[in-house]
Write an enzyme that holds these catalytic residues in place. Structure first.
Site, PDB file in Angstrom:
ATOM      1  CB  CYS A   2      26.224 -51.153 -33.124  1.00 24.16           C
ATOM      2  SG  CYS A   2      25.246 -52.024 -34.357  1.00 24.16           S
ATOM      3  NE  ARG A  27      27.114 -45.363 -32.164  1.00 27.34           N
ATOM      4  CZ  ARG A  27      27.350 -44.560 -33.180  1.00 27.34           C
ATOM      5  NH1 ARG A  27      27.336 -43.256 -33.000  1.00 27.34           N
ATOM      6  NH2 ARG A  27      27.601 -45.043 -34.373  1.00 27.34           N
ATOM      7  CD1 TRP A  75      18.121 -50.386 -33.405  1.00 26.23           C
ATOM      8  CD2 TRP A  75      19.080 -49.969 -35.382  1.00 26.23           C
ATOM      9  NE1 TRP A  75      17.149 -49.974 -34.270  1.00 26.23           N
ATOM     10  CE2 TRP A  75      17.696 -49.714 -35.489  1.00 26.23           C
ATOM     11  CE3 TRP A  75      19.879 -49.781 -36.503  1.00 26.23           C
ATOM     12  CZ2 TRP A  75      17.111 -49.272 -36.667  1.00 26.23           C
ATOM     13  CZ3 TRP A  75      19.293 -49.345 -37.669  1.00 26.23           C
ATOM     14  CH2 TRP A  75      17.918 -49.088 -37.744  1.00 26.23           C
ATOM     15  CG  ASN A  99      29.544 -49.814 -34.589  1.00 26.54           C
ATOM     16  OD1 ASN A  99      29.088 -50.801 -34.039  1.00 26.54           O
ATOM     17  ND2 ASN A  99      29.906 -48.721 -33.922  1.00 26.54           N
ATOM     18  N   GLY A 100      28.446 -50.783 -38.831  1.00 21.42           N
ATOM     19  CA  GLY A 100      28.377 -50.508 -40.255  1.00 21.42           C
ATOM     20  C   GLY A 100      27.780 -51.675 -41.019  1.00 21.42           C
ATOM     21  CD  GLU A 478      11.265 -32.712 -35.465  1.00 13.30           C
ATOM     22  OE1 GLU A 478      11.878 -33.082 -34.440  1.00 13.30           O
ATOM     23  OE2 GLU A 478      11.405 -33.276 -36.564  1.00 13.30           O
ATOM     24  CE  LYS A 482      11.989 -35.072 -32.095  1.00 20.01           C
ATOM     25  NZ  LYS A 482      12.019 -35.552 -33.425  1.00 20.01           N
ATOM     26  CD  GLU A 485      11.663 -39.614 -33.757  1.00 17.57           C
ATOM     27  OE1 GLU A 485      12.729 -39.910 -34.317  1.00 17.57           O
ATOM     28  OE2 GLU A 485      11.499 -38.535 -33.149  1.00 17.57           O
ATOM     29  CG  HIS A 501      -6.548 -30.254 -51.839  1.00 15.64           C
ATOM     30  ND1 HIS A 501      -7.326 -29.910 -52.932  1.00 15.64           N
ATOM     31  CD2 HIS A 501      -6.029 -29.089 -51.360  1.00 15.64           C
ATOM     32  CE1 HIS A 501      -7.275 -28.600 -53.101  1.00 15.64           C
ATOM     33  NE2 HIS A 501      -6.503 -28.077 -52.170  1.00 15.64           N
ATOM     34  CE  LYS A 597      20.527 -38.081 -30.725  1.00 14.09           C
ATOM     35  NZ  LYS A 597      19.260 -37.348 -30.629  1.00 14.09           N
TER      36      LYS A 597
END
Length: 602
Positions: A2, A27, A75, A99-100, A478, A482, A485, A501, A597
């Site tokens: 957050c 955030r 968030w 936060n946390g 990656e 992207k 996301e 396979h 983020k």
């Protein structure tokens, strides 16, 4: 994860808080809120969704004159994104933002409920304000009550608390989650990062874990486990313009275009004619080091995977990579001759930080690769190399990945030199390629226009396979990350040789294959793999300097003299393709749903 802001002073507090939260909205953007105490009156406003909803709610609210204020953008971690779960959280006469994660909040909550406290939210944070008021009623001393509250908390936190029992004071505490203080004459600012106070504060102090205190109009008092302590402010030099879009549609788009420039910054003073130099590392830093273990999450994990090829191929040193969230619980075997490298854009990634602490307890030498100076990861490590990517506001990382990968490539050469495992000819070849990298990262109008046109063909289907070999396998991972996301389409990255396979069973005309086909390494091998997919009617988008007849779409790249040049050029293509698909689907590429983020919780 957050964002927190706080302000103590005489200016309009609402605007300072809202402007600060705007800078921190990357955030968290499930909900937001502010609380202000002025003239013994406590006002608060909350709203779900984007910050504009909170702006609308507070349009008629004004708060000029001396007062204290706190704000938060959230968030969701505990409880759904509702107004009741939004911060700030209210006690009877106090407000808190946090936060946390408070790991023992259930125990504290049960204790408080048994004493008659009524909880409104589902969050861990609300326990803090009720605990404070319990001790405030007992001690009749707000700061002592705050101290006792902090003692009871277990876990990670950055906390701001205001109370009518001390209406001119902001109480603060930090442990495992970022928090700083900004100063300008008689004004005091608080924030989770620099950006909210750029242009407002002149000096800054970055709180260390375990520090707490209070701020009033007259002074700031700072404490730790040993009691009151002094602290030194430092100038705040950042430029707010770096965090603005500069005419691009999205920060992500701007940051893709910035990669060429920031790559030059990353190399500056480090890539020399006859070798690699890191002022951050002492001459004997790699003495006694016979292996490397890298720990990271998400995009940083993909740069770490790329590095395993580079360290073993160039530096001839064993390199293993671990996902930080798994590493913490596997009882890892940690040997004293292993260098422990952690990678994080923010330097606040909770799992990566905890992995670093494990390695330090085991006695390993540590190195962090990070984009944020003064971050927790940098402070915890024996040494740190900054990527110099600049502020990255798009949640989906682009230039941070590019610069992390470049630092790791440079570090592979540096280790090769230190260990005398690299000859002058190879060193010259690698450095020549490095110096050409900024050109490989330039986005041309032609390329971007082509990807914009192609993107309309990839909006429907049952998924994407990104495939590559060698270093292009991590790039495939990656590229897939992207895309998923920001487009919310299913995408997977695979080593191209693994398709037969099992995964090839999914191949049909509605399976989109993004094939990374470099000319400089294993071209014939991956060509054969793509032909197998084409024979099963998969739709092929080939990215290569070599035209491929079976491709439904072909994106021609320019560089084929060195695998890393091809890597970075293809990286830009996959980033832009994901962006354009996301835009066509009507998504906000900067703020993808359910993501934030800086991941500062497990």
């Amino acid at each position: 994860m957050c964002g927190i802001v706080g302000y103590l002073g005489i200016k309009e507090k609402k605007e300072i808080l809202l402007d600060g939260l705007q800078e921190l909205e990357y955030r968290g953007y499930d909900s937001a809120g502010i609380a202000v105490i002025q003239d013994q009156k406590l006002d608060s406003y909350k709203a779900t969704g984007r910050l504009e909803n909170l702006r609308d709610k507070t349009r008629s609210f004004h708060s000029e004159g001396f007062g204290v204020s706190i704000g938060h953008t959230r968030w969701a971690t505990h409880g759904k994104p509702t107004e009741l779960n939004a911060h700030p959280h209210l006690g009877t006469y106090s407000y808190v933002v946090h936060n946390g994660i408070i790991e023992n909040y259930r125990t504290l909550k049960e204790e408080l409920i048994s004493e008659g406290v009524h909880f409104l939210s589902q969050t861990d944070t609300e326990t803090i304000v009720h605990l404070f008021e319990k001790y405030d009623e007992h001690f009749k001393d707000p700061f002592r009550a705050f101290e006792q509250t902090i003692v009871r908390l277990e876990g990670a936190y950055a906390i701001l608390l205001i109370s009518k029992s001390a209406p001119d004071t902001i109480f603060f505490a930090k442990n495992g989650s970022p928090m700083l203080l900004g100063f300008d004459q008689e004004e005091i600012f608080f924030a989770s990062s620099d950006t909210p106070i750029i242009g407002k504060a002149r000096e800054v102090y970055y709180l260390e874990d375990g520090e707490y205190g209070y701020a009033t109009k007259k002074s700031v008092k700072l404490f730790d486990a040993d009691g009151e302590k002094s602290f030194a402010r430092q100038p705040l030099k950042a430029d707010r313009r770096l965090a603005q879009k500069d005419g691009y549609r999205f920060f992500m788009e701007k940051e893709i275009y910035e990669q060429s420039g920031v790559m030059s910054e990353t190399m500056m003073g480090r890539v020399l004619e006859k070798g690699i130099q890191f002022e951050e590392l002492s001459d004997g830093f790699f003495e006694g080091i016979n292996a490397i273990k890298i720990c990271a999450c998400g995009t940083s994990y993909h740069s770490a995977l790329t590095a395993t090829y580079l360290f073993e191929r160039i530096a001839k040193i064993r390199c293993d990579v671990e996902i930080a969230s798994e590493f913490r619980y596997k009882d890892p075997l940690l040997m004293q001759d292993t260098l422990f490298i952690t990678i994080s854009q923010s330097g606040e990634t909770a799992d990566t930080l905890e992995a670093l602490k494990m390695a330090k307890r085991a006695g390993l030498k540590s190195l962090s690769i990070c984009n944020v100076d003064n971050s927790a990861l940098v402070r915890e490590s024996d040494a740190a190399i900054l990527t110099r990517a600049g502020i990255e506001k798009g949640v989906a990382s682009t230039k941070a990945f590019a610069t992390q990968t470049m630092v790791l490539w440079m570090l592979a050469l540096y280790v090769g030199q230190a260990k005398k495992h690299i000859c002058d000819e190879v060193l010259t070849t690698e450095i020549t390629a490095m110096l050409q990298t900024p050109k490989a990262l330039i986005v041309t109008d032609t390329l971007h226009a082509k990807l914009h046109r192609l993107s309309k063909r990839y909006l429907h289907g049952h998924g994407f396979f990104f495939i590559g070999r060698d270093i292009f396998y991590p790039l495939a991972l990656e590229g897939a990350l992207k895309l998923k996301e920001i487009s919310y389409l299913h995408a997977e990255g695979y080593p191209a040789g693994e398709m037969k396979h099992g995964p090839i069973a999914l191949a049909d005309s509605k399976l989109f294959t993004i094939a990374l086909m470099p000319k400089s390494i294993h071209y014939e091998k991956i060509k054969s793999n793509v032909e197998e997919l084409s024979a099963r009617d998969a739709t092929i988008c080939a990215i290569s300097p070599e035209p491929f007849d079976l491709a439904d779409d072909f994106i021609k790249t320019q560089y084929d003299a060195h695998p890393m040049l091809e890597f970075f050029e293809m990286m830009v293509v996959t980033q832009l393709l994901a962006l354009e698909i996301s835009v066509r689907l009507g998504n906000d590429a900067d703020m993808p749903r359910n993501l934030a983020k800086s991941v500062t919780v497990e």
